[in-house]
Design a protein around this motif. Sequence first.
Motif, PDB file in Angstrom:
ATOM      1  N   PHE A 112       0.842  -1.195   0.000  1.00 30.34           N
ATOM      2  CA  PHE A 112       0.000   0.000   0.000  1.00 30.34           C
ATOM      3  C   PHE A 112       0.871   1.237   0.000  1.00 30.34           C
ATOM      4  N   ILE A 113       0.259   2.322  -0.447  1.00 33.70           N
ATOM      5  CA  ILE A 113       0.908   3.623  -0.373  1.00 33.70           C
ATOM      6  C   ILE A 113       0.054   4.530   0.502  1.00 33.70           C
ATOM      7  N   LEU A 114       0.697   5.543   1.035  1.00 40.04           N
ATOM      8  CA  LEU A 114       0.002   6.572   1.804  1.00 40.04           C
ATOM      9  C   LEU A 114      -0.190   7.774   0.897  1.00 40.04           C
ATOM     10  N   HIS A 115      -1.370   8.353   0.965  1.00 42.29           N
ATOM     11  CA  HIS A 115      -1.707   9.532   0.148  1.00 42.29           C
ATOM     12  C   HIS A 115      -2.328  10.540   1.104  1.00 42.29           C
ATOM     13  N   SER A 116      -1.532  11.537   1.498  1.00 41.09           N
ATOM     14  CA  SER A 116      -2.001  12.436   2.548  1.00 41.09           C
ATOM     15  C   SER A 116      -1.569  13.870   2.307  1.00 41.09           C
ATOM     16  N   ARG A 125       1.105  17.589  10.565  1.00 40.56           N
ATOM     17  CA  ARG A 125       0.375  17.192  11.753  1.00 40.56           C
ATOM     18  C   ARG A 125       0.581  15.713  12.086  1.00 40.56           C
ATOM     19  N   LEU A 126       0.890  14.910  11.082  1.00 41.66           N
ATOM     20  CA  LEU A 126       0.940  13.462  11.275  1.00 41.66           C
ATOM     21  C   LEU A 126       2.319  12.868  11.006  1.00 41.66           C
ATOM     22  N   ASP A 127       3.376  13.674  11.130  1.00 43.37           N
ATOM     23  CA  ASP A 127       4.735  13.210  10.827  1.00 43.37           C
ATOM     24  C   ASP A 127       5.101  11.912  11.523  1.00 43.37           C
ATOM     25  N   GLU A 128       4.860  11.832  12.819  1.00 45.97           N
ATOM     26  CA  GLU A 128       5.271  10.660  13.590  1.00 45.97           C
ATOM     27  C   GLU A 128       4.541   9.400  13.117  1.00 45.97           C
ATOM     28  N   LEU A 129       3.254   9.506  12.887  1.00 49.23           N
ATOM     29  CA  LEU A 129       2.489   8.363  12.410  1.00 49.23           C
ATOM     30  C   LEU A 129       2.972   7.931  11.035  1.00 49.23           C
ATOM     31  N   VAL A 130       3.160   8.877  10.126  1.00 49.45           N
ATOM     32  CA  VAL A 130       3.614   8.558   8.774  1.00 49.45           C
ATOM     33  C   VAL A 130       4.967   7.856   8.837  1.00 49.45           C
ATOM     34  N   ALA A 131       5.855   8.315   9.685  1.00 44.71           N
ATOM     35  CA  ALA A 131       7.177   7.706   9.811  1.00 44.71           C
ATOM     36  C   ALA A 131       7.093   6.287  10.366  1.00 44.71           C
ATOM     37  N   SER A 132       6.085   6.002  11.180  1.00 48.41           N
ATOM     38  CA  SER A 132       5.966   4.674  11.783  1.00 48.41           C
ATOM     39  C   SER A 132       5.371   3.631  10.834  1.00 48.41           C
ATOM     40  N   ILE A 133       4.806   4.058   9.734  1.00 51.02           N
ATOM     41  CA  ILE A 133       4.206   3.149   8.757  1.00 51.02           C
ATOM     42  C   ILE A 133       5.172   3.022   7.586  1.00 51.02           C
ATOM     43  N   ASP A 134       5.598   1.814   7.317  1.00 49.11           N
ATOM     44  CA  ASP A 134       6.581   1.565   6.267  1.00 49.11           C
ATOM     45  C   ASP A 134       5.874   1.441   4.914  1.00 49.11           C
ATOM     46  N   PRO A 172       5.442   3.777   0.903  1.00 45.04           N
ATOM     47  CA  PRO A 172       5.715   4.972   0.114  1.00 45.04           C
ATOM     48  C   PRO A 172       4.649   6.031   0.358  1.00 45.04           C
ATOM     49  N   LEU A 173       5.045   7.271   0.245  1.00 45.30           N
ATOM     50  CA  LEU A 173       4.150   8.397   0.479  1.00 45.30           C
ATOM     51  C   LEU A 173       4.017   9.229  -0.783  1.00 45.30           C
ATOM     52  N   VAL A 174       2.779   9.505  -1.162  1.00 46.89           N
ATOM     53  CA  VAL A 174       2.482  10.439  -2.250  1.00 46.89           C
ATOM     54  C   VAL A 174       1.707  11.584  -1.612  1.00 46.89           C
ATOM     55  N   PRO A 175       2.359  12.738  -1.419  1.00 47.10           N
ATOM     56  CA  PRO A 175       1.666  13.848  -0.751  1.00 47.10           C
ATOM     57  C   PRO A 175       0.557  14.440  -1.614  1.00 47.10           C
ATOM     58  N   LYS A 176      -0.508  14.880  -0.943  1.00 39.79           N
ATOM     59  CA  LYS A 176      -1.581  15.618  -1.616  1.00 39.79           C
ATOM     60  C   LYS A 176      -1.168  17.072  -1.690  1.00 39.79           C
ATOM     61  N   PRO A 177      -1.543  17.778  -2.711  1.00 44.68           N
ATOM     62  CA  PRO A 177      -2.248  17.303  -3.895  1.00 44.68           C
ATOM     63  C   PRO A 177      -1.296  16.600  -4.854  1.00 44.68           C
ATOM     64  N   ASP A 186      -0.895   9.835 -11.265  1.00 39.65           N
ATOM     65  CA  ASP A 186       0.408   9.609 -10.624  1.00 39.65           C
ATOM     66  C   ASP A 186       0.271   8.747  -9.375  1.00 39.65           C
ATOM     67  N   VAL A 187      -0.786   8.971  -8.613  1.00 39.12           N
ATOM     68  CA  VAL A 187      -1.033   8.167  -7.409  1.00 39.12           C
ATOM     69  C   VAL A 187      -1.241   6.709  -7.810  1.00 39.12           C
TER      70      VAL A 187
END
Length: 121
Positions: A69-73, A78-87, A89-94, A99-100
Amino acid sequence: DDEALILLDLESPAEDRGCTTITATDCDEALEVISNHPRIDFAILDVSLGPDETCEPVARALELRRIPFILHSGELNRLDELVASIDAPLVPKPAAAADVIATAIALFEERSGDGVAEAAQ
């Protein structure tokens, strides 16, 4: 994703790439989808699902089933710590929906070597 317009925006490019989409707007619904569908090839998770809910339980359930899965946020500060704890890929919004979807499909193909995938969003 908890925003219907974003879900709709992601569905078209996923279907254009040959994916079957299944959507959920909160953790309970997403966990039900994971439990009831024997084949989910990859998922796209919005990190923040409202004022008091994040995707963390869903991410952990996907990890247990070894579903990529990927994270799309858009709420990274506000959620740096949570995002870092989930292994994942991250696709930032917008980001462009195409591409997502391309990022999610590439992750699936990298991990499996398969072609067309079924996506949960």
